[in-house]
Scaffold this active site. Sequence first.
Site, short mmCIF file in Angstrom:
data_model
loop_
_atom_site.label_atom_id
_atom_site.label_comp_id
_atom_site.label_asym_id
_atom_site.label_seq_id
_atom_site.Cartn_x
_atom_site.Cartn_y
_atom_site.Cartn_z
N TYR A 167 93.60 9.23 -50.82
CA TYR A 167 92.80 7.40 -49.94
C TYR A 167 93.29 6.10 -50.22
O TYR A 167 93.21 5.55 -50.60
CB TYR A 167 90.52 7.41 -50.79
CG TYR A 167 90.19 8.80 -50.25
CD1 TYR A 167 89.56 9.11 -49.41
CD2 TYR A 167 90.28 9.99 -51.44
CE1 TYR A 167 88.50 9.93 -48.38
CE2 TYR A 167 88.94 11.21 -51.08
CZ TYR A 167 88.55 10.99 -49.97
OH TYR A 167 88.03 11.96 -48.80
N TYR B 95 79.38 15.05 -52.28
CA TYR B 95 81.07 14.70 -51.91
C TYR B 95 81.05 16.55 -52.62
O TYR B 95 80.66 17.03 -53.80
CB TYR B 95 81.45 14.00 -53.11
CG TYR B 95 83.15 14.65 -52.90
CD1 TYR B 95 83.59 14.08 -52.02
CD2 TYR B 95 83.37 15.56 -53.76
CE1 TYR B 95 85.18 14.13 -51.83
CE2 TYR B 95 84.77 15.51 -53.78
CZ TYR B 95 85.69 14.60 -52.75
OH TYR B 95 86.63 15.56 -52.37
N ASP C 57 77.13 23.53 -56.43
CA ASP C 57 78.64 23.15 -56.31
C ASP C 57 78.96 22.05 -58.31
O ASP C 57 78.67 21.38 -58.31
CB ASP C 57 79.74 21.54 -55.70
CG ASP C 57 80.89 21.27 -55.87
OD1 ASP C 57 81.06 21.41 -56.81
OD2 ASP C 57 80.95 21.31 -54.64
N LYS D 236 87.41 21.64 -61.07
CA LYS D 236 88.06 20.47 -62.60
C LYS D 236 87.72 20.81 -63.85
O LYS D 236 89.55 21.56 -64.08
CB LYS D 236 87.03 19.49 -62.21
CG LYS D 236 86.95 18.88 -61.03
CD LYS D 236 86.64 17.15 -60.64
CE LYS D 236 86.65 16.54 -59.27
NZ LYS D 236 86.28 16.74 -58.78
C1 LIG Z 1 86.24 17.01 -56.96
C2 LIG Z 1 84.72 17.94 -56.24
C3 LIG Z 1 85.21 18.68 -55.18
C4 LIG Z 1 86.76 19.02 -54.57
O1 LIG Z 1 87.62 19.40 -55.68
P1 LIG Z 1 89.04 19.52 -55.45
O2 LIG Z 1 89.97 19.84 -57.15
O3 LIG Z 1 89.25 18.40 -55.17
O4 LIG Z 1 89.34 19.66 -53.92
C5 LIG Z 1 84.23 19.08 -55.24
N1 LIG Z 1 83.09 19.43 -55.52
C6 LIG Z 1 83.11 18.48 -56.23
C7 LIG Z 1 81.01 17.97 -56.79
C8 LIG Z 1 83.48 17.83 -56.84
O5 LIG Z 1 83.69 16.74 -57.73
#
Ligand SMILES: *Cc1c(COP(=O)(O)O)cnc(C)c1O
Length: 412
Positions: free
Chosen positions: A13, A141, A238, A267
């Site tokens: 970004y 997100y 997620d 992550k």
């Molecule tokens: C970081 C994140 C993503 C995206 O993961 P990347 O490895 O950066 O593509 C998706 N959802 C959540 C909740 C995240 O924190």
Amino acid sequence: MNSIDNECVWHPYARIPNEVQTHTVKSANGVYLTLDSDKKIIDGMSSWWSVIHGYSNPTINSAIKRQVDKMSHIMFGGLTHHGAVELCEKLIAITPEGLNKVFLADSGSVSVEVALKMALQYWHNKGQKRKNHFITPLGGYHGDTFGAMSVCDPDNGMHHIFSGILPKHFFVKKPTIGNTKDALVDLRSTLKNHHNEIAAMILEPIVQGAGGMNIYESEYLVGASELCKQYNILMIVDEIATGFGRTGKLFGCNHGDISPDILCLGKALTGGYMSMAATLTNGDIAEGVGVLMHGPTFMGNALACSAANASIDLLLNSDWEENIRRIEKILLTELTQLKSDKSVRDVRVIGAIGVVELYDNIRMEETQNRLIEMGVWLRPYGKLLYTMPPFITSNKELYKITDAIKTVVREL
Ligand SMILES: *Cc1c(COP(=O)(O)O)cnc(C)c1O
């Protein structure tokens, strides 16, 4: 080196030339990043939620070294390997009940794309072709690829640039502490009117991360799960940020004791060593999906699997629950002191996550430089100053992080 970095290298970004100063890290060990200047700073961000065991962990290092001498990578089409199977078995064992089919993706965003595809293919094969939209709370997100971006908060996500090309989904009230009933009413009425057009709900459990560091009540999670069942739509959770102990439970889902239809992990999956993510689902959905239309080149990467297996074992063999409680207690006691500060709008803590929300935007570069002076690395954005430290951070190091946060807030 820094002039090339500034003029030729894109950062997340950011524009080129970069407007915000970057700092060169030459090595990292434990919770410390060592800068080119030899200054050591504590990484209060865990490199974006991921480095839960700290840097250069001897156990993960040696697992990767053993693996690299066997093989670094093999294609996953038609071939498989022990590390990948072991990892999938582990993920099935530790994630909520019923999730027992695993897709190994190469990043968090990709695991979200895969989850969305699973839901779309599932309804398509059931002959319900109108069910091709998603519903999601505002403030979320889910990543930067197009499918993931379409379910991110439309304002935070700078959607207007892509508004012509992004599919339009359903956004509902963001859950916050104290508004659970209200948010569920909104969810119910949108589902009531549109469930025939909706394939799945997607949401982050308990904590919305990059979309605003918002903590909400487990009753929303439970209520949403019930509404998804009632209106016959799938639930995608997620857990890319919340997974692997960060919120005080092994998974955010565990706060509401729910089991989603589809779960995304990423992550901290590899302890922050390598890019890898996973999408899990249950047998019914997998059968409904049929041939899943996805297959990345680096699917099931062997080095990443070795890191993930070692990282999960390290976590489960530690007293992680007690440890996260220790971190939570310090973040809570220390950061809550800021509540009375006139520049502070809110302080929120859950597990190993501490958030200070201010009334005004924070000047990132200036604040970061001041934090580095005090030996701490954080990445404030917008009105938020927050930390999610590695789980190995000692009390003394935690106080150093919270003292630095208190100092910059009071200097504002
Ligand atoms: C970081 C994140 C993503 C995206 O993961 P990347 O490895 O950066 O593509 C998706 N959802 C959540 C909740 C995240 O924190």
